[in-house]
Design a protein around this motif. Structure first.
Motif, short mmCIF file in Angstrom:
data_model
loop_
_atom_site.label_atom_id
_atom_site.label_comp_id
_atom_site.label_asym_id
_atom_site.label_seq_id
_atom_site.Cartn_x
_atom_site.Cartn_y
_atom_site.Cartn_z
N GLU A 250 1.11 -1.27 0.01
CA GLU A 250 -0.15 0.14 0.09
C GLU A 250 0.76 1.25 0.09
O GLU A 250 1.61 1.62 0.98
N GLY B 80 -2.31 4.01 -3.69
CA GLY B 80 -3.11 2.46 -3.03
C GLY B 80 -2.21 1.41 -3.34
O GLY B 80 -0.90 1.35 -3.14
N LYS B 81 -2.78 0.19 -3.67
CA LYS B 81 -1.82 -0.96 -3.85
C LYS B 81 -1.15 -1.09 -5.03
O LYS B 81 -1.75 -1.02 -6.27
#
Length: 699
Positions: free
Chosen positions: A383, A388-389
């Protein structure tokens, strides 16, 4: 404890066989007694003695009864079990001097009194042998120079070299099997009842026998051709006979490719390559590669046809001790390429199911990904703040230093419009991000093969096509399916460029994302050195930074606060201000990365970095007629740049000569090659051409 040389010299009173440590260390000189003629002197390295001691330890059941000297017994057992070629020869023809030298080394390692030494006895207890091995290993390290990555050459990594494939294979297998006997059980677990290893790609590599075999037993066919070397390796109470059926051609028998596959399967810490008709085994774990890291993984090699641009890329692979089959991909660009699918493949709905049509380029990118997994880098999902991921690659600097670059060569790159078929790469290359914390790093990059594309096709078929099958790659493939396949950190793209009526020009979008090298200027074709070159290109490595920070300059002796770099950039950009050629943040970042990557030690080297920055990043952007090449005050822009460079360089560079950062002398790589200031020479040539109404950087 006495040092070894003092001990050896002190045994002169009790021994007829004098020996002493070589004057520069690392080897021992010993003599015979002279009883059968004149006294002769011989030399054996500490490494050979160490291997001999290890052979004694591995075969102690055969040596333990030989503590008293019997010439025939020692000659027979030594010639059979000593795998070191030098020691094996010496024990055969100079048995007693060799015996006494081994005995003295063992006695010294176990703190025995010199006066008690006896030429006819040797201590062969396991404890004494192990202590001798330990102390010789320590002594060898004293004579091994410390590794300095900036001074390393290829030879530091080479282990075995030979022109004959047959003899090379024998030396490689005998060395690796001897040093890794524990591996043999796992290798032999695939043996057949005939006791011959018969892997799909490696038929009859060697035989493991319970008894010694004679030449007749090792021969087959009507002509009774000898198929295995008669001298075995010992594995406990069993014997290993290595095949003689090695050829360069796969069709004739065991080949270079066979041996390469064998090492990949059982000894991945070693690799082999063929370089100038010589086969070479090298360790991938021994030392950092001799690279000068690039500031960008995308090169444009510009020059007239026939100057050696494609050959340069091949030589870079060979210089890194890479394999042209593994670390090199040559793709010829076609004039009808107009979109990224021509380079990276596409989704096809023809046939029974939707599938992905791969290309050599995409498969090569996947190969570079496999290399990252094989090297032990951690590939995982993280993350990231604001993103984000993300798919990340993490590892340590030591691991990174051992990795080989993967060179993708796009031949005749501008036969088609680069902005069209190379658009995806040009966009994604700017998303690469390196983050360092101490000696650890994290690398991220946007995908060049999108996850949405992967989900449209049969993932299993695509995985097999990219050769990412197998348990080893399960985790990384799952992550690629979720996040896509990004540009691997070890990939370098080099495009060869000619400028003529059949090719396309480059927009500044392309030039700003590449390092442009005027090949004729950086690597001149000197006909006087056609048959015997005196210089060679330095070995280049993939970048390990993406965004320059002030802290990176702390290790730059010539500019540890980045003030000189800022001043030079601002001086150049002041001339370009308000013109189509004005520079921005990306260009300054590129300059900073160049300074940090090369890490100049003085102002002369720093000026060389500035000079090459002008050649690689600034001048390729400049072209046009007299009206276009005017600055804000309506002065000739080229003449203004010449004035700035002369004011910057004249007080630093003697006769405007600077060190070459891309080439080195073959016989004296540590001695710099002085060359004229490249950018001044180029600007003057462009200015002369402008008199005809138009000028350009491109040759």
């Amino acid at each position: 404890m006495k040092d070894l040389n003092t001990y050896l010299k002190s045994t002169k009173l009790s021994s007829k066989f004098a020996c002493e440590l070589g004057i520069e260390g690392g080897f021992i000189n010993f003599r015979n007694s002279g009883s059968r003629g004149g006294i002769k002197e011989f030399t054996v390295s500490l490494s050979s003695l160490l291997r001999g001691l290890n052979d004694i330890k591995s075969n102690l059941e055969h040596f333990s009864g030989l503590t008293s000297y019997v010439e025939k017994d020692w000659r027979d057992v030594g010639s059979k079990y000593f795998q070191d070629l030098v020691l094996n020869s010496m024990i055969t023809v100079q048995t007693k001097p060799c015996f006494t030298t081994l005995s003295k080394v063992i006695s010294w390692a176990n703190d025995k009194q010199e006066a008690d030494f006896n030429d006819n006895n040797i201590d062969l207890s396991l404890k004494s042998i192990e202590l001798a091995i330990e102390r010789i290993e320590t002594l060898i390290k004293q004579y091994t120079p410390p590794l300095n990555p900036s001074n390393l050459t290829v030879v530091n990594r080479e282990q075995i070299k030979h022109h004959s494939m047959r003899d090379f294979a024998y030396q490689v297998l005998s060395t690796l099997l001897r040093e890794n006997l524990s591996e043999i059980e796992s290798i032999m677990s695939q043996e057949k009842p005939s006791n011959k290893v018969d892997l799909p790609f490696l038929p009859k590599t060697f035989i493991l026998s319970e008894t010694e075999l004679n030449a007749e037993s090792l021969s087959t066919g009507e002509a009774s051709t000898l198929r295995f070397f008669t001298k075995p390796l010992t594995f406990g109470s069993r014997y290993i006979y290595i095949s003689t059926q090695w050829y360069g051609d796969q069709r004739k028998g065991l080949s270079f490719g066979s041996l390469k596959l064998f090492l990949e399967k059982h000894f991945p810490q070693y690799q082999i390559c063929k370089k100038e008709n010589e086969y070479i085994l090298f360790s991938t774990l021994q030392a950092p590669l001799p690279t000068s890291h690039l500031s960008k993984p995308f090169l444009l090699l510009a020059g007239i046809s026939g100057t050696g641009k494609t050959r340069f890329v091949r030589k870079q692979v060979e210089g890194n001790i890479g394999s042209l089959n593994e670390n090199y991909c040559l793709t010829s660009v076609r004039p009808d390429w107009h979109e990224p699918s021509d380079l990276l493949g596409y989704v096809s709905r023809l046939g029974e199911k939707v599938h992905y049509v791969t290309t050599d380029v995409l498969m090569f990118i996947a190969k570079a990904w496999r290399a990252m997994v094989d090297a032990g880098l951690s590939i995982q999902e993280e993350e990231l703040q604001g993103k984000g991921k993300y798919l990340t690659v993490t590892g340590e600097r030591d691991t990174l230093n051992q990795m080989l670059p993967y060179w993708l060569c796009l031949d005749e790159m501008n036969l088609a419009p680069v902005e069209q078929y190379f658009a995806d790469y040009l966009s994604v290359i700017e998303t690469r991000e390196w983050k360092w914390q101490g000696e650890g790093f994290t690398y991220t990059c946007d995908p060049i093969l999108k996850p949405a594309t992967i989900k449209q096709v049969d993932e299993k078929d695509l995985r097999e096509a990219l050769e990412l099958s197998g348990v080893k790659y399960d985790a990384v493939w799952e992550l690629i399916c979720q996040h896509g396949m990004s540009i691997p950190l070890n990939l370098i793209v080099a495009g060869t460029v000619n400028m003529d009526e059949t090719t396309h020009g480059f927009s500044r979008k392309v030039i700003d994302r590449a390092l442009t090298i005027d090949f004729g200027e950086f690597f001149p074709n000197n006909i006087d050195e056609f048959f015997e070159s005196k210089t060679q290109a330095k070995v280049l490595g993939f970048p390990t930074l993406s965004h320059a920070k002030l802290e990176h300059f702390q290790s730059v002796e010539a500019d540890n606060r980045a003030s000189k770099t800022q001043h030079f950039f601002q001086s150049i950009n002041k001339v370009l201000l308000g013109t189509p050629f004005e520079l921005a943040f990306r260009a300054f970042n590129e300059l900073s990365l160049s300074v940090v990557s090369i890490s100049p030690k003085n102002e002369v080297e720093l000026a060389a970095v500035f000079d090459d920055f002008m050649m690689c990043k600034v001048l390729p952007r400049i072209e046009g007629d007299e009206d276009k090449l005017l600055d804000n005050e309506q002065n000739n822009l080229l003449e203004q740049l010449i004035e700035v460079l002369e004011s910057q360089f004249e007080s630093i560079l003697l006769d405007l000569q600077r060190p070459d950062l891309f080439r080195e002398l073959i016989d004296a790589p540590e001695k710099p090659i002085d060359v004229p200031c490249r950018s001044l020479k180029k600007l003057q040539a462009m200015n002369r051409t402008l008199e005809n109404g138009f000028t350009s950087f491109w040759p």
